[in-house]
Design an enzyme around this catalytic site. Structure first.
Site, PDB file in Angstrom:
ATOM      1  N   LEU A 208      38.480  32.674  36.281  1.00  0.00           N
ATOM      2  CA  LEU A 208      38.189  32.716  37.719  1.00  0.00           C
ATOM      3  C   LEU A 208      36.857  33.393  37.992  1.00  0.00           C
ATOM      4  CD1 LEU A 208      41.641  33.482  39.365  1.00  0.00           C
ATOM      5  CD2 LEU A 208      40.532  31.296  39.008  1.00  0.00           C
TER       6      LEU A 208
ATOM      7  N   THR B 106      41.569  34.795  48.031  1.00  0.00           N
ATOM      8  CA  THR B 106      41.272  34.723  49.465  1.00  0.00           C
ATOM      9  C   THR B 106      40.211  35.781  49.818  1.00  0.00           C
ATOM     10  OG1 THR B 106      42.919  36.357  50.130  1.00  0.00           O
ATOM     11  CG2 THR B 106      43.696  34.074  49.936  1.00  0.00           C
TER      12      THR B 106
ATOM     13  N   GLU C  52      40.380  30.428  44.848  1.00  0.00           N
ATOM     14  CA  GLU C  52      39.684  31.342  43.923  1.00  0.00           C
ATOM     15  C   GLU C  52      39.760  32.782  44.420  1.00  0.00           C
ATOM     16  OE1 GLU C  52      38.348  30.507  41.128  1.00  0.00           O
ATOM     17  OE2 GLU C  52      37.743  28.405  41.248  1.00  0.00           O
TER      18      GLU C  52
HETATM   19  P1  TGC Z   1      45.860  43.337  37.399  1.00  0.00           P
HETATM   20  O1  TGC Z   1      46.987  44.202  36.929  1.00  0.00           O
HETATM   21  O2  TGC Z   1      44.780  43.939  38.220  1.00  0.00           O
HETATM   22  O3  TGC Z   1      45.196  42.604  36.141  1.00  0.00           O
HETATM   23  C1  TGC Z   1      45.967  41.955  35.144  1.00  0.00           C
HETATM   24  C2  TGC Z   1      45.125  41.909  33.889  1.00  0.00           C
HETATM   25  O4  TGC Z   1      43.967  41.091  34.134  1.00  0.00           O
HETATM   26  C3  TGC Z   1      42.765  41.888  33.951  1.00  0.00           C
HETATM   27  N1  TGC Z   1      41.824  41.424  34.989  1.00  0.00           N
HETATM   28  C4  TGC Z   1      40.791  40.657  34.728  1.00  0.00           C
HETATM   29  N2  TGC Z   1      40.311  40.172  33.572  1.00  0.00           N
HETATM   30  C5  TGC Z   1      39.218  39.399  33.624  1.00  0.00           C
HETATM   31  N3  TGC Z   1      38.599  39.085  34.782  1.00  0.00           N
HETATM   32  C6  TGC Z   1      39.064  39.557  35.973  1.00  0.00           C
HETATM   33  N4  TGC Z   1      38.461  39.214  37.114  1.00  0.00           N
HETATM   34  C7  TGC Z   1      40.209  40.375  35.976  1.00  0.00           C
HETATM   35  N5  TGC Z   1      40.934  40.986  36.933  1.00  0.00           N
HETATM   36  C8  TGC Z   1      41.926  41.626  36.319  1.00  0.00           C
HETATM   37  C9  TGC Z   1      43.213  43.318  34.114  1.00  0.00           C
HETATM   38  O5  TGC Z   1      42.337  44.192  33.472  1.00  0.00           O
HETATM   39  C10 TGC Z   1      44.587  43.278  33.479  1.00  0.00           C
HETATM   40  O6  TGC Z   1      44.417  43.249  32.073  1.00  0.00           O
HETATM   41  P2  TGC Z   1      45.492  43.964  31.095  1.00  0.00           P
HETATM   42  O7  TGC Z   1      44.933  43.750  29.744  1.00  0.00           O
HETATM   43  O8  TGC Z   1      45.530  45.394  31.543  1.00  0.00           O
HETATM   44  O9  TGC Z   1      46.797  43.248  31.335  1.00  0.00           O
HETATM   45  O10 TGC Z   1      46.490  42.089  38.125  1.00  0.00           O
HETATM   46  P3  TGC Z   1      47.302  41.997  39.470  1.00  0.00           P
HETATM   47  O11 TGC Z   1      48.532  41.203  39.183  1.00  0.00           O
HETATM   48  O12 TGC Z   1      47.450  43.354  40.108  1.00  0.00           O
HETATM   49  O13 TGC Z   1      46.362  41.069  40.381  1.00  0.00           O
HETATM   50  C11 TGC Z   1      45.102  41.421  40.750  1.00  0.00           C
HETATM   51  C12 TGC Z   1      44.493  40.347  41.686  1.00  0.00           C
HETATM   52  C13 TGC Z   1      45.257  40.308  43.004  1.00  0.00           C
HETATM   53  C14 TGC Z   1      43.075  40.751  41.949  1.00  0.00           C
HETATM   54  C15 TGC Z   1      44.533  38.974  41.000  1.00  0.00           C
HETATM   55  O14 TGC Z   1      45.807  38.554  40.761  1.00  0.00           O
HETATM   56  C16 TGC Z   1      43.796  37.902  41.773  1.00  0.00           C
HETATM   57  O15 TGC Z   1      42.611  37.757  41.606  1.00  0.00           O
HETATM   58  N6  TGC Z   1      44.511  37.112  42.656  1.00  0.00           N
HETATM   59  C17 TGC Z   1      43.921  35.964  43.308  1.00  0.00           C
HETATM   60  C18 TGC Z   1      44.433  34.710  42.679  1.00  0.00           C
HETATM   61  C19 TGC Z   1      43.389  33.644  42.580  1.00  0.00           C
HETATM   62  O16 TGC Z   1      42.218  33.864  42.710  1.00  0.00           O
HETATM   63  N7  TGC Z   1      43.841  32.427  42.291  1.00  0.00           N
HETATM   64  C20 TGC Z   1      42.945  31.356  42.086  1.00  0.00           C
HETATM   65  C21 TGC Z   1      43.654  30.146  41.515  1.00  0.00           C
HETATM   66  S1  TGC Z   1      42.562  28.933  40.856  1.00  0.00           S
HETATM   67  C22 TGC Z   1      41.804  28.257  42.168  1.00  0.00           C
HETATM   68  O17 TGC Z   1      41.939  28.637  43.285  1.00  0.00           O
HETATM   69  C23 TGC Z   1      40.926  27.138  41.841  1.00  0.00           C
HETATM   70  S2  TGC Z   1      40.174  26.389  43.182  1.00  0.00           S
HETATM   71  C24 TGC Z   1      39.049  25.516  42.303  1.00  0.00           C
HETATM   72  C25 TGC Z   1      38.204  24.617  43.069  1.00  0.00           C
HETATM   73  O18 TGC Z   1      38.691  23.588  43.568  1.00  0.00           O
HETATM   74  O19 TGC Z   1      36.967  24.894  43.100  1.00  0.00           O
HETATM   75  P1  FAD Z   2      49.051  33.583  49.902  1.00  0.00           P
HETATM   76  O1  FAD Z   2      48.851  34.297  48.617  1.00  0.00           O
HETATM   77  O2  FAD Z   2      50.441  33.313  50.353  1.00  0.00           O
HETATM   78  O3  FAD Z   2      48.253  34.375  51.027  1.00  0.00           O
HETATM   79  C1  FAD Z   2      48.486  34.163  52.429  1.00  0.00           C
HETATM   80  C2  FAD Z   2      47.742  35.253  53.191  1.00  0.00           C
HETATM   81  O4  FAD Z   2      48.260  36.545  52.813  1.00  0.00           O
HETATM   82  C3  FAD Z   2      46.238  35.282  52.879  1.00  0.00           C
HETATM   83  O5  FAD Z   2      45.528  35.587  54.037  1.00  0.00           O
HETATM   84  C4  FAD Z   2      46.114  36.441  51.883  1.00  0.00           C
HETATM   85  O6  FAD Z   2      44.831  37.041  51.899  1.00  0.00           O
HETATM   86  C5  FAD Z   2      47.202  37.381  52.393  1.00  0.00           C
HETATM   87  N1  FAD Z   2      47.657  38.274  51.315  1.00  0.00           N
HETATM   88  C6  FAD Z   2      48.328  37.949  50.184  1.00  0.00           C
HETATM   89  N2  FAD Z   2      48.522  39.043  49.436  1.00  0.00           N
HETATM   90  C7  FAD Z   2      47.978  40.086  50.111  1.00  0.00           C
HETATM   91  C8  FAD Z   2      47.824  41.455  49.851  1.00  0.00           C
HETATM   92  N3  FAD Z   2      48.276  42.029  48.724  1.00  0.00           N
HETATM   93  N4  FAD Z   2      47.213  42.231  50.780  1.00  0.00           N
HETATM   94  C9  FAD Z   2      46.701  41.685  51.903  1.00  0.00           C
HETATM   95  N5  FAD Z   2      46.797  40.380  52.207  1.00  0.00           N
HETATM   96  C10 FAD Z   2      47.425  39.587  51.313  1.00  0.00           C
HETATM   97  N6  FAD Z   2      44.956  27.030  42.543  1.00  0.00           N
HETATM   98  C11 FAD Z   2      44.911  26.726  41.209  1.00  0.00           C
HETATM   99  O7  FAD Z   2      45.570  27.359  40.381  1.00  0.00           O
HETATM  100  N7  FAD Z   2      44.130  25.687  40.768  1.00  0.00           N
HETATM  101  C12 FAD Z   2      43.404  24.929  41.611  1.00  0.00           C
HETATM  102  O8  FAD Z   2      42.684  24.011  41.162  1.00  0.00           O
HETATM  103  C13 FAD Z   2      43.467  25.205  43.002  1.00  0.00           C
HETATM  104  N8  FAD Z   2      42.791  24.406  43.893  1.00  0.00           N
HETATM  105  C14 FAD Z   2      42.995  24.596  45.237  1.00  0.00           C
HETATM  106  C15 FAD Z   2      42.477  23.670  46.148  1.00  0.00           C
HETATM  107  C16 FAD Z   2      42.699  23.826  47.504  1.00  0.00           C
HETATM  108  C17 FAD Z   2      42.187  22.808  48.461  1.00  0.00           C
HETATM  109  C18 FAD Z   2      43.404  24.968  47.983  1.00  0.00           C
HETATM  110  C19 FAD Z   2      43.625  25.175  49.456  1.00  0.00           C
HETATM  111  C20 FAD Z   2      43.917  25.882  47.090  1.00  0.00           C
HETATM  112  C21 FAD Z   2      43.733  25.694  45.703  1.00  0.00           C
HETATM  113  N9  FAD Z   2      44.315  26.572  44.788  1.00  0.00           N
HETATM  114  C22 FAD Z   2      44.267  26.295  43.435  1.00  0.00           C
HETATM  115  C23 FAD Z   2      45.203  27.642  45.243  1.00  0.00           C
HETATM  116  C24 FAD Z   2      44.461  28.853  45.784  1.00  0.00           C
HETATM  117  O9  FAD Z   2      43.924  29.620  44.773  1.00  0.00           O
HETATM  118  C25 FAD Z   2      45.464  29.647  46.625  1.00  0.00           C
HETATM  119  O10 FAD Z   2      45.682  28.916  47.816  1.00  0.00           O
HETATM  120  C26 FAD Z   2      44.974  31.050  46.934  1.00  0.00           C
HETATM  121  O11 FAD Z   2      44.902  31.836  45.769  1.00  0.00           O
HETATM  122  C27 FAD Z   2      45.888  31.750  47.968  1.00  0.00           C
HETATM  123  O12 FAD Z   2      47.233  31.587  47.653  1.00  0.00           O
HETATM  124  P2  FAD Z   2      48.258  31.087  48.800  1.00  0.00           P
HETATM  125  O13 FAD Z   2      47.695  29.866  49.408  1.00  0.00           O
HETATM  126  O14 FAD Z   2      49.596  31.003  48.163  1.00  0.00           O
HETATM  127  O15 FAD Z   2      48.222  32.197  49.891  1.00  0.00           O
END
Ligand code: TGC
Ligand code: FAD
Length: 403
Positions: A258, A384, A382
């Site tokens: 990410l 929020t 990626e």
């Molecule tokens: P936390 O306990 O903080 O961390 C777990 C383990 O991960 C390590 N770590 C990282 N390592 C590398 N890079 C980073 N950025 C890292 N952040 C954390 C950390 O050191 C730890 O390692 P270890 O060895 O101690 O286990 O994890 P947490 O569960 O408390 O969560 C932290 C949080 C909320 C920041 C994380 O879960 C997060 O970033 N949540 C957001 C989820 C997200 O971004 N999902 C994206 C899905 S993919 C997508 O949206 C694709 S869209 C693509 C497109 O169409 O362009």
């Molecule tokens: P939620 O996690 O349910 O969040 C809802 C709201 O609550 C947000 O405002 C958030 O900021 C807030 N919130 C949640 N937790 C907290 C907290 N601890 N404190 C304060 N506020 C909080 N994912 C993939 O894995 N692969 C992909 O290729 C991919 N592509 C995507 C393409 C599109 C078009 C979209 C819309 C999403 C895609 N995603 C993908 C998923 C995307 O990464 C998630 O939508 C995003 O991480 C948020 O998760 P959620 O939608 O479940 O929202």
């Protein structure tokens, strides 16, 4: 190159985009950077801009663009050439993302998923056999990949995932579901994150055609309409053991991917913002009201001045972030700052640009509304906007406020 739009009528609008460079940031780039940027900009003008409004209006993902991106070197620019990648630096990668998103965020999604979320983990955590088997075909656009982390009940908190696999001796048995997956309905392979019997997260490469693996499409999106989004459903899928990524396990593995993708988005958002600004500037000079171009009114000049200021700041942020990445000094929190700042900046500029275009701003004659709707996804995926704020809060205070 194949014409990526055989079934879609060419739009009349001409792409006259001119990039703002108020602080002469071009002077900080090398000749190769400018050459790469120029090539992608020309490609976008010829192969994306004339068709993108129709693709978006018709909710059509142009599958042929995958091959064209491969030919243009859009996939895996930082992956070594030995595996079909470009062997380029981070600034080049950023410039490519900027130019593609200038065309459309959905097109950039296709590119960043393939490069940062599929090729990167295979290169970083994959076996030699996996690298040789998949990377050259991903780089050329022969095959398309997707990345499955998010689940219906676990978005911001991927660590809670319930998708899991069991070791059955000769294979892994995979069960669960992923949601919101870019490229899913079209993808040939999926890099899927799932827990083993001990609850440890691993990456698995799942191929289309494996029994029990389906990819239903997500319909009725108002955003990223030219990008294909779907689910990944695993019902007793037998995944060959050689398909596990051996190099790293734990949640840190997908989070590391990410970081790469979020970096690309920070640059991409600048592209979308520049397109909105450029369109607004041109429209303001052409549109006459009260016997003057609307550009002559102070309120319009305020909007344009603030847009240029924010774009310039974001350009500098990207350039510095790219340097830090190339020097191996970049931190996840620095990437979060840039992704968060630049996407909000682009969304604000899209909204102001929409105002300058008046009623015309809501039509497909101009790119504004499409960018604005796309950016509503970009500010959510990626990580929020608020999750990135909390990542910064964690960095500043040492206290994680996620849970
Ligand atoms: P936390 O306990 O903080 O961390 C777990 C383990 O991960 C390590 N770590 C990282 N390592 C590398 N890079 C980073 N950025 C890292 N952040 C954390 C950390 O050191 C730890 O390692 P270890 O060895 O101690 O286990 O994890 P947490 O569960 O408390 O969560 C932290 C949080 C909320 C920041 C994380 O879960 C997060 O970033 N949540 C957001 C989820 C997200 O971004 N999902 C994206 C899905 S993919 C997508 O949206 C694709 S869209 C693509 C497109 O169409 O362009
Ligand atoms: P939620 O996690 O349910 O969040 C809802 C709201 O609550 C947000 O405002 C958030 O900021 C807030 N919130 C949640 N937790 C907290 C907290 N601890 N404190 C304060 N506020 C909080 N994912 C993939 O894995 N692969 C992909 O290729 C991919 N592509 C995507 C393409 C599109 C078009 C979209 C819309 C999403 C895609 N995603 C993908 C998923 C995307 O990464 C998630 O939508 C995003 O991480 C948020 O998760 P959620 O939608 O479940 O929202």
């Amino acid at each position: 190159m194949n014409n990526a739009s055989s079934t879609i009528q060419k739009s009349a609008a001409q792409d006259e985009f001119q990039s703002p460079d108020f602080y002469l940031i071009d002077d900080l780039l090398g000749e190769e950077h400018k050459m790469i940027r120029g090539a992608i900009r020309d490609f976008v003008k010829k192969e994306i801009s004339p068709y993108i409004e129709d693709w978006a209006q018709q909710n059509h993902f142009p599958r042929n663009i995958v091959k064209s991106f491969g030919e243009m070197g859009v996939f895996g620019p930082t992956i070594p050439q030995a595996y079909g990648g470009g062997g380029m630096d981070a600034i080049s990668y950023g410039l490519i993302m900027q130019e593609v998103e200038r065309g459309d965020s959905g097109m950039r999604s296709t590119a960043s998923v393939q490069s940062s979320l599929v090729m990167f983990p295979i290169h970083e955590f994959g076996s030699d056999v996996q690298k040789e088997k998949y990377l050259p075909r991903l780089a050329s656009g022969e095959i398309l990949g997707c990345f499955g982390l998010t689940e219906p009940d676990h978005g911001s908190n991927p660590g809670g995932m319930t998708t899991h696999f069991e070791d059955k001796g000769g294979y892994y048995l995979l069960n669960g579901a992923k949601m919101w997956i870019s490229n899913a309905p079209e993808a040939d392979i999926a890099v899927v994150w799932a827990k083993n019997e001990e609850g440890r997260v691993h990456g698995l490469i799942v191929e289309r055609g494996m029994e029990g693996f389906t990819t239903p499409e997500t319909h009725n999106k108002w955003s990223l309409r030219a990008s294909s989004t779907g689910e990944l459903v695993f019902a007793d899928v037998k995944v060959p053991k050689e398909n596990i990524l051996p190099g790293r396990s734990g949640l840190g593995a997908p989070l590391k991917c990410l970081d790469k993708a979020r970096y690309g988005i920070a640059w991409g958002a600048v592209g979308a913002a520049m397109d909105c600004y450029d369109s607004a500037r041109r429209y303001a000079l052409e549109r006459i009201q009260f016997e003057k171009p609307i550009a002559a009114f102070q309120l319009t000049q305020k909007k344009l001045s603030e847009m240029l200021t924010e774009i310039t700041k974001a350009q500098l942020l990207c350039w510095r972030l790219g340097k830090l990445m190339d020097e191996g000094k970049v931190t996840s929190a620095q990437i979060s700052l840039a992704k968060r700042n630049n996407v909000e900046m682009a969304l604000d500029i899209a909204r102001e640009a929409r105002q300058i275009h008046g009623g015309m701003g809501i039509t497909g004659e101009y790119p504004i509304m499409r960018h604005m709707m796309n950016l509503e996804s970009v500010i959510t995926y990626e990580g929020t906007h608020d999750i990135h704020l909390l990542i910064l809060g964690h960095e500043i205070t040492g206290i994680p406020a996620f849970k």
